[in-house]
Design a protein around this motif. Structure first.
Motif, PDB file in Angstrom:
ATOM      1  N   VAL A 388       0.827  -1.206   0.000  1.00 56.51           N
ATOM      2  CA  VAL A 388       0.000   0.000   0.000  1.00 56.51           C
ATOM      3  C   VAL A 388       0.863   1.259   0.000  1.00 56.51           C
ATOM      4  O   VAL A 388       0.787   2.096  -0.905  1.00 56.51           O
ATOM      5  N   VAL A 389       1.738   1.390   1.016  1.00 55.53           N
ATOM      6  CA  VAL A 389       2.515   2.626   1.174  1.00 55.53           C
ATOM      7  C   VAL A 389       3.477   2.841   0.009  1.00 55.53           C
ATOM      8  O   VAL A 389       3.547   3.939  -0.560  1.00 55.53           O
ATOM      9  N   LEU A 390       4.241   1.816  -0.357  1.00 59.14           N
ATOM     10  CA  LEU A 390       5.247   1.996  -1.414  1.00 59.14           C
ATOM     11  C   LEU A 390       4.623   2.323  -2.779  1.00 59.14           C
ATOM     12  O   LEU A 390       5.086   3.255  -3.449  1.00 59.14           O
ATOM     13  N   PRO A 391       3.593   1.596  -3.229  1.00 65.47           N
ATOM     14  CA  PRO A 391       2.985   1.994  -4.506  1.00 65.47           C
ATOM     15  C   PRO A 391       2.387   3.401  -4.478  1.00 65.47           C
ATOM     16  O   PRO A 391       2.508   4.137  -5.469  1.00 65.47           O
ATOM     17  N   ILE A 392       1.764   3.796  -3.368  1.00 66.88           N
ATOM     18  CA  ILE A 392       1.220   5.153  -3.283  1.00 66.88           C
ATOM     19  C   ILE A 392       2.350   6.175  -3.363  1.00 66.88           C
ATOM     20  O   ILE A 392       2.250   7.191  -4.069  1.00 66.88           O
ATOM     21  N   SER A 393       3.447   5.916  -2.647  1.00 67.46           N
ATOM     22  CA  SER A 393       4.599   6.823  -2.691  1.00 67.46           C
ATOM     23  C   SER A 393       5.189   6.883  -4.092  1.00 67.46           C
ATOM     24  O   SER A 393       5.618   7.946  -4.555  1.00 67.46           O
ATOM     25  N   GLY A 394       5.226   5.740  -4.785  1.00 64.44           N
ATOM     26  CA  GLY A 394       5.699   5.723  -6.161  1.00 64.44           C
ATOM     27  C   GLY A 394       4.808   6.545  -7.078  1.00 64.44           C
ATOM     28  O   GLY A 394       5.296   7.269  -7.958  1.00 64.44           O
ATOM     29  N   LEU A 395       3.502   6.467  -6.860  1.00 62.78           N
ATOM     30  CA  LEU A 395       2.561   7.282  -7.627  1.00 62.78           C
ATOM     31  C   LEU A 395       2.782   8.769  -7.383  1.00 62.78           C
ATOM     32  O   LEU A 395       2.716   9.586  -8.307  1.00 62.78           O
ATOM     33  N   ILE A 397       5.576  10.368  -6.552  1.00 69.77           N
ATOM     34  CA  ILE A 397       6.772  10.828  -7.275  1.00 69.77           C
ATOM     35  C   ILE A 397       6.509  10.901  -8.776  1.00 69.77           C
ATOM     36  O   ILE A 397       6.920  11.855  -9.463  1.00 69.77           O
ATOM     37  N   THR A 398       5.815   9.895  -9.309  1.00 63.69           N
ATOM     38  CA  THR A 398       5.530   9.853 -10.746  1.00 63.69           C
ATOM     39  C   THR A 398       4.695  11.056 -11.177  1.00 63.69           C
ATOM     40  O   THR A 398       5.013  11.730 -12.168  1.00 63.69           O
ATOM     41  N   ILE A 399       3.645  11.328 -10.438  1.00 61.12           N
ATOM     42  CA  ILE A 399       2.767  12.457 -10.773  1.00 61.12           C
ATOM     43  C   ILE A 399       3.487  13.780 -10.558  1.00 61.12           C
ATOM     44  O   ILE A 399       3.374  14.706 -11.377  1.00 61.12           O
ATOM     45  N   PHE A 400       4.275  13.864  -9.477  1.00 65.97           N
ATOM     46  CA  PHE A 400       4.985  15.105  -9.179  1.00 65.97           C
ATOM     47  C   PHE A 400       5.982  15.437 -10.291  1.00 65.97           C
ATOM     48  O   PHE A 400       6.018  16.566 -10.808  1.00 65.97           O
ATOM     49  N   ALA A 401       6.813  14.450 -10.669  1.00 64.43           N
ATOM     50  CA  ALA A 401       7.825  14.692 -11.705  1.00 64.43           C
ATOM     51  C   ALA A 401       7.198  14.839 -13.082  1.00 64.43           C
ATOM     52  O   ALA A 401       7.701  15.583 -13.931  1.00 64.43           O
ATOM     53  N   GLY A 402       6.100  14.135 -13.322  1.00 58.61           N
ATOM     54  CA  GLY A 402       5.486  14.164 -14.636  1.00 58.61           C
ATOM     55  C   GLY A 402       4.625  15.380 -14.906  1.00 58.61           C
ATOM     56  O   GLY A 402       4.547  15.855 -16.038  1.00 58.61           O
ATOM     57  N   TYR A 403       3.982  15.920 -13.838  1.00 62.29           N
ATOM     58  CA  TYR A 403       3.001  16.983 -14.060  1.00 62.29           C
ATOM     59  C   TYR A 403       3.254  18.276 -13.275  1.00 62.29           C
ATOM     60  O   TYR A 403       2.825  19.350 -13.718  1.00 62.29           O
ATOM     61  N   VAL A 404       3.903  18.182 -12.121  1.00 59.84           N
ATOM     62  CA  VAL A 404       3.957  19.337 -11.213  1.00 59.84           C
ATOM     63  C   VAL A 404       5.267  20.105 -11.296  1.00 59.84           C
ATOM     64  O   VAL A 404       5.275  21.334 -11.448  1.00 59.84           O
ATOM     65  N   TRP A 405       6.373  19.408 -11.222  1.00 56.10           N
ATOM     66  CA  TRP A 405       7.686  20.052 -11.127  1.00 56.10           C
ATOM     67  C   TRP A 405       8.124  20.581 -12.487  1.00 56.10           C
ATOM     68  O   TRP A 405       8.327  19.800 -13.423  1.00 56.10           O
ATOM     69  N   VAL A 434       1.629   1.338 -12.014  1.00 55.91           N
ATOM     70  CA  VAL A 434       1.804   1.326 -10.552  1.00 55.91           C
ATOM     71  C   VAL A 434       0.449   1.244  -9.860  1.00 55.91           C
ATOM     72  O   VAL A 434       0.304   0.563  -8.837  1.00 55.91           O
ATOM     73  N   LEU A 435      -0.554   1.905 -10.408  1.00 55.10           N
ATOM     74  CA  LEU A 435      -1.902   1.814  -9.844  1.00 55.10           C
ATOM     75  C   LEU A 435      -2.421   0.384  -9.908  1.00 55.10           C
ATOM     76  O   LEU A 435      -3.055  -0.110  -8.965  1.00 55.10           O
TER      77      LEU A 435
END
Length: 447
Positions: A388-395, A397-405, A434-435
């Motif tokens: 639960v925790v690791l896949p959510i954390s991976g999501l 980072i993925t969303i942050f690097a892909g869309y936010v930063w 990852v989802l």
């Protein structure tokens, strides 16, 4: 921010290029490659699963690994503060803290299993391991004693001693010794396993693909293995990224870590599968494979005590190199957040982590008082953190690097063509996969 982390920046306690790659490989290759990888490979299709695992590594593992390293180097902070700094929002920092908490609790049970490997290495070299044929009883008696807690403490002390010395003098020097040693042990044990009479059947199972064995479930398990085997979602690669020099090519480092991970898994398979096929061992036994079935196999080999001891030393080395990176995540967070010196942060976080792990260690005995819902506390902590925790954390980072930063391109420093491919993977491929991993391992998707 706290004084320690600022001191880190001031004095530039950074990895060298080689030291970083060795440390990152040490973080990625752990007990899961030697223990879980043969288990799931044997269960889900042998060589065909291994090929599928490598495809998933390219689709999920490498893109997210590069994103974590870029976030860490760009933020020059821990897994939480880096997101806060790069986004300008404490909300992202709070999401980043999830990986810090996950690493803390993962270390609380990972240290227990690492302790088992040290105990069995000692038993093997002293000959005590092979003085009985009741390996299941031996493991059961060990689990019902206080010895697992003692060995857990040994693992925590060794890990703490490495971390107290800092990044270049501690983590890097430690990995520069252990990773080459790990390679030598892998090669020795692989040669020994391949020389066994009848090893060809195991080699064929591992290296000759039979795609008819692949199922939709195999694909989901391969995705999960590709994600978990790279230490993603734990904050380890974000934290290590903070210690990487600006001159380091993150793209090349990502490839190097991925190749190292695959080679380790390959050599692990060449050790495990010939051995289990020669001695007619079922490859889907989990903990029983390593601590019950394989000791029986070593006992039947020439120089079995020596090779058995080397095997458990190999496991211990792999476990402790990963433990160093996992504990560094909450240590870096505590140092930066509370302004503690590195020795104080290591000792306090290490002590708390050890104490948090004691109930998990006790839950594996015969007394059911720490078991509920059909699982021991150890298994619950493992399940929640890993699935639960690791896949959510991976999501995250993925969303942050892909869309936010917005500065992700400047930090990744890929060619325009490779950047477009990477960004596409981060935005549209990795999050979906990852989802799926999260939903499958959490039990939402059933096949």
């Amino acid at each position: 921010m706290g004084g320690f982390f600022m001191a880190q920046n001031k004095h530039a306690d950074r990895f060298s290029s080689t030291g970083f790659i060795m440390s990152a490989v040490g973080s990625a290759v752990g007990l899961g490659n030697m223990w879980k990888f043969p288990y799931v490979t044997g269960q889900y299709g042998g060589a065909a699963f291994f090929l599928l695992f490598m495809v998933c590594l390219v689709l999920v593992g490498l893109p997210i690994l590069l994103a974590e390293l870029a976030v860490g180097r760009g933020g020059r902070g821990n897994a939480s503060s880096s997101l806060t700094k790069l986004s300008g929002s404490k909300s992202w920092g709070a999401l980043g803290f999830l990986s810090v908490a996950g690493s803390f609790f993962i270390m609380s049970f990972y240290g227990i299993v690492a302790g088992w490997t040290l105990h069995y290495a000692v038993l093997s070299f002293t000959g005590e391991l092979f003085s009985t044929q009741d390996y299941a009883g031996l493991f059961g008696r060990f689990m019902n004693s206080w010895l697992p807690i003692g060995w857990q403490l040994v693992v925590m002390l060794v890990t703490a001693l490495v971390l107290i010395r800092g990044v270049s003098e501690g983590i890097e020097r430690f990995n520069k010794v252990l990773i080459p040693s790990l390679v030598v042990l892998l090669l020795l044990l692989a040669v020994q396993a391949l020389s066994l009479e009848g090893a060809g059947e195991g080699i064929s199972f591992f290296l000759k693909p039979d795609f008819s064995k692949l199922t939709a479930e195999s694909a989901l398990v391969a995705l999960g293995q590709a994600f978990f085997s790279m230490s993603l979602g734990m904050g380890t690669m974000v934290t290590y990224g903070a210690y990487v020099q600006k001159s380091q090519s993150l793209g090349k480092a990502t490839i190097a870590v991925g190749v190292g991970n695959v080679l380790y898994a390959l050599l692990a398979g060449l050790i495990i599968f010939p051995t289990i096929f020669v001695f007619s061992i079922e490859p889907t036994q989990g903990a029983g494979l390593v601590f019950i079935a394989l000791p029986a196999a070593f006992s039947a080999m020439p120089l079995g005590a020596v090779f058995g001891g080397l095997f458990f030393v190999l496991l211990a080395f792999a476990a402790i190199t990963s433990a160093v990176s996992v504990l560094e995540v909450p240590v870096a967070y505590a140092s930066e957040t509370f302004g503690w010196s590195r020795p104080v942060a290591v000792m306090l976080v290490g002590l708390l982590c050890f104490l948090a792990g004691v109930p998990s260690a006790l839950s594996l005995g015969e007394d059911p008082w720490l078991s509920f819902g059909g699982r021991a506390l150890f298994d619950w902590v493992d399940f929640v953190c890993s699935n639960v925790v690791l896949p959510i954390s991976g999501l995250v980072i993925t969303i942050f690097a892909g869309y936010v930063w917005k500065g992700v391109a400047d930090e990744a420093r890929l060619s325009q063509a490779w950047f477009r491919i990477w960004l596409f993977m981060l935005r549209f491929v990795a999050p979906v996969l990852v989802l799926l991993v999260l939903l499958y391992y959490a039990g939402v998707i059933r096949i």
